[in-house]
Design an enzyme around this catalytic site. Structure first.
Site, PDB file in Angstrom:
ATOM      1  N   TYR A   1     100.023  34.346 103.603  1.00 43.22           N
ATOM      2  CA  TYR A   1      99.932  35.795 103.740  1.00 43.22           C
ATOM      3  C   TYR A   1      98.920  36.387 102.754  1.00 43.22           C
ATOM      4  O   TYR A   1      98.913  37.591 102.501  1.00 43.22           O
ATOM      5  CB  TYR A   1     101.307  36.434 103.562  1.00 43.22           C
ATOM      6  CG  TYR A   1     102.120  36.415 104.828  1.00 43.22           C
ATOM      7  CD1 TYR A   1     102.263  37.543 105.618  1.00 43.22           C
ATOM      8  CD2 TYR A   1     102.712  35.235 105.270  1.00 43.22           C
ATOM      9  CE1 TYR A   1     102.979  37.519 106.800  1.00 43.22           C
ATOM     10  CE2 TYR A   1     103.446  35.190 106.448  1.00 43.22           C
ATOM     11  CZ  TYR A   1     103.574  36.335 107.210  1.00 43.22           C
ATOM     12  OH  TYR A   1     104.285  36.294 108.391  1.00 43.22           O
TER      13      TYR A   1
ATOM     14  N   ALA B   1     106.850  27.964 113.047  1.00 44.04           N
ATOM     15  CA  ALA B   1     107.971  27.155 112.558  1.00 44.04           C
ATOM     16  C   ALA B   1     108.419  26.144 113.601  1.00 44.04           C
ATOM     17  O   ALA B   1     108.652  24.968 113.288  1.00 44.04           O
ATOM     18  CB  ALA B   1     109.135  28.067 112.164  1.00 44.04           C
TER      19      ALA B   1
ATOM     20  N   GLY C   1     105.096  35.417 115.243  1.00 37.71           N
ATOM     21  CA  GLY C   1     104.151  34.401 114.805  1.00 37.71           C
ATOM     22  C   GLY C   1     104.785  33.379 113.877  1.00 37.71           C
ATOM     23  O   GLY C   1     104.478  32.184 113.950  1.00 37.71           O
ATOM     24  N   ASP C   2     105.692  33.845 113.007  1.00 37.74           N
ATOM     25  CA  ASP C   2     106.413  32.923 112.128  1.00 37.74           C
ATOM     26  C   ASP C   2     107.298  31.984 112.939  1.00 37.74           C
ATOM     27  O   ASP C   2     107.392  30.786 112.645  1.00 37.74           O
ATOM     28  CB  ASP C   2     107.263  33.704 111.124  1.00 37.74           C
ATOM     29  CG  ASP C   2     106.416  34.525 110.175  1.00 37.74           C
ATOM     30  OD1 ASP C   2     105.580  33.943 109.474  1.00 37.74           O
ATOM     31  OD2 ASP C   2     106.586  35.755 110.145  1.00 37.74           O
ATOM     32  N   CYS C   3     107.973  32.529 113.964  1.00 37.58           N
ATOM     33  CA  CYS C   3     108.816  31.706 114.827  1.00 37.58           C
ATOM     34  C   CYS C   3     107.981  30.659 115.543  1.00 37.58           C
ATOM     35  O   CYS C   3     108.343  29.479 115.591  1.00 37.58           O
ATOM     36  CB  CYS C   3     109.549  32.595 115.830  1.00 37.58           C
ATOM     37  SG  CYS C   3     110.595  31.680 116.989  1.00 37.58           S
TER      38      CYS C   3
END
Length: 462
Positions: free
Chosen positions: A140, A257, A252-254
């Site tokens: 980030y 991951a 986006g994190d999902c």
């Protein structure tokens, strides 16, 4: 834990705060809406959210990040207890806090505050990366990944490394297995050329070559994701299984991951992206990072990844957060429109759909010689790829009653024109308060009919 090798998530943690309310009037002193607050919640964001989502795979997740001595850092630590194992770098300053003000579910404004300088890594950080089975970098642009760049470069040579970039951050280390910019990020990094698939394909291939990455997956929101490789003229588009309506915060994190967990499990990039796209769509539909069920209780070990995961862990997870477990069953020898319609309707009834599938021997006893047309492994894989299916499980008996007694769904769904009370499973469901329901079935579609038509066509052509 489950015995799966650890996934290490490296990156910048934020504290995400959502102030939710209702706006029904304007302020008398300015043309701005007045928000009557109904809820005010905080949760880990950035790499913290990515780590929590990765932990749903059931593997051990180690989060390497910078935290300070401020209140926001303490709140992140408390929220991650029982979910992931923390390995901290010092943060000289305060943890960044992102506050979204939402009215009727729509963001009005975001307020950012805080920030600090990342300190030096100690030996624990090096050990964590040395023991990693796979690495996910959630960059980030706040300094964590830059501080660990040499260690991440070494990790990319040994294990699958997925890098989720940010325009404010540095470039991925050489040798990354997969880099996952979204369309806007890719455009900032490679300006121009418009928003067409061809333009995004050129950007992805250029970035893959620039970063010396094995592959770049440009996420395109509702259009899905475009997989590109260096100097490749044949990108692959993985479409979203359905149009997800909901809060996209954290999608986006999902995606990153789930892709990292799939690569850690030995999946090819193409397989990993199919899982990741379906999971991101389900994540958005469930409310995104703001879904209360995601934070209500720490996840149990062995939670299944979406679409094809462990059926019993999926049921336990949904049941633990007060959701409704839906199950259905059948042979699914040749998947056709009738099956797809039934599964989509069944999924809308509750919070997960588990499909119970006859084994090859069970199907043969039921349908006779010559069946199945597709072996169990293929049937399970096809079903698991559907966006409406959360988990699949096989049974050897002639009926799924013994399996249902272990699974204990709240709702058992069958397609047809008979009464729910006449279903052989109905009596078993009453033992734990479950309910059998019958959904309409698309007329004229059946595996037997398809097989017969194929046989007639082959005979007429010979």
């Amino acid at each position: 834990m489950t015995g799966l090798e650890p996934l290490v998530v490296v990156g910048d943690v934020l504290l995400d705060r959502d102030v939710r309310g209702v706006a029904s009037r304007l302020s008398p002193d300015a043309p701005a809406p007045v928000v009557d607050v109904t809820d005010d919640v905080s949760r880990p964001g950035g790499a913290g959210l990515a780590a929590v989502l990765a932990a749903r795979s059931g593997r051990e997740v180690v989060l390497v990040t910078a935290l300070g001595e401020d209140r926001a850092s303490d709140r992140v630590r408390q929220a991650l207890v029982g979910r992931v194992r923390l390995v901290e770098l010092p943060l000289h300053g305060s943890l960044p806090v992102k506050t979204r003000v939402l009215a009727d579910g729509r963001p009005l404004v975001r307020i950012d505050r805080g920030g600090g300088e990342v300190g030096r890594a100690d030996a624990a950080v090096g050990r964590a990366l040395a023991e990693a089975h796979a690495v996910l970098v959630a960059d980030y642009g706040r300094g964590t990944t830059q501080a660990l760049r040499s260690l991440l470069t070494g990790a990319a040579r040994r294990v699958p490394l997925v890098w989720d970039p940010h325009p404010r951050g540095g470039p991925p280390v050489p040798g990354a297995r997969l880099v996952t910019p979204n369309a806007a990020e890719a455009t900032v990094l490679c300006p121009g050329e418009g928003d067409s698939l061809a333009a995004h394909a050129r950007r992805g291939a250029e970035l893959a070559e620039r970063w010396a990455a094995a592959a770049v997956a440009v996420t395109l929101g509702e259009r899905g994701v475009l997989l590109t490789r260096p100097r490749s003229a044949a990108p692959m588009l993985v479409p979203s299984p359905y149009r997800a309506a909901g809060d996209p915060c954290g999608a986006g994190d999902c995606f990153a991951a789930v892709a990292a967990c799939a690569l850690a499990d030995g999946c090819l990039p193409e397989e990993a992206l199919q899982l990741a796209v379906a999971s991101a769509a389900a994540f958005v539909s469930a409310g995104g990072a703001g879904d209360p069920a995601l934070w209500r209780t720490p996840p149990a070990t062995g939670l299944a990844r979406p679409a094809g995961g462990d059926a019993f862990a999926t049921a336990a997870s949904v049941r633990a957060r007060g959701g409704t477990v839906v199950a259905t069953g059948g042979c699914f020898d040749l998947l056709h429109a009738g099956h797809v319609g039934l599964l989509e309707s069944a999924r809308r009834i509750g919070d997960c759909l588990i499909v119970c599938v006859n084994s090859d021997a069970s199907l043969r006893r039921l349908k006779g010689p010559g069946r199945p047309l597709n072996p169990l492994e293929d049937r399970l894989r096809v079903l698991a790829a559907l966006g409406s299916v959360d988990a699949v499980v096989a049974f050897e008996e002639d009926t799924p009653e013994a399996l249902l007694d272990r699974l204990r769904p709240d709702v058992w769904v069958k397609g047809g024109d008979y009464s729910a009370d006449d279903l052989p499973e109905a009596q078993a469901l009453r033992a734990w308060g479950g309910q059998a329901v019958v959904l309409p079935y698309l007329d004229g579609r059946s595996t037997t009919g398809l097989a017969d038509r194929a046989a007639r066509a082959a005979a007429s052509g010979s």
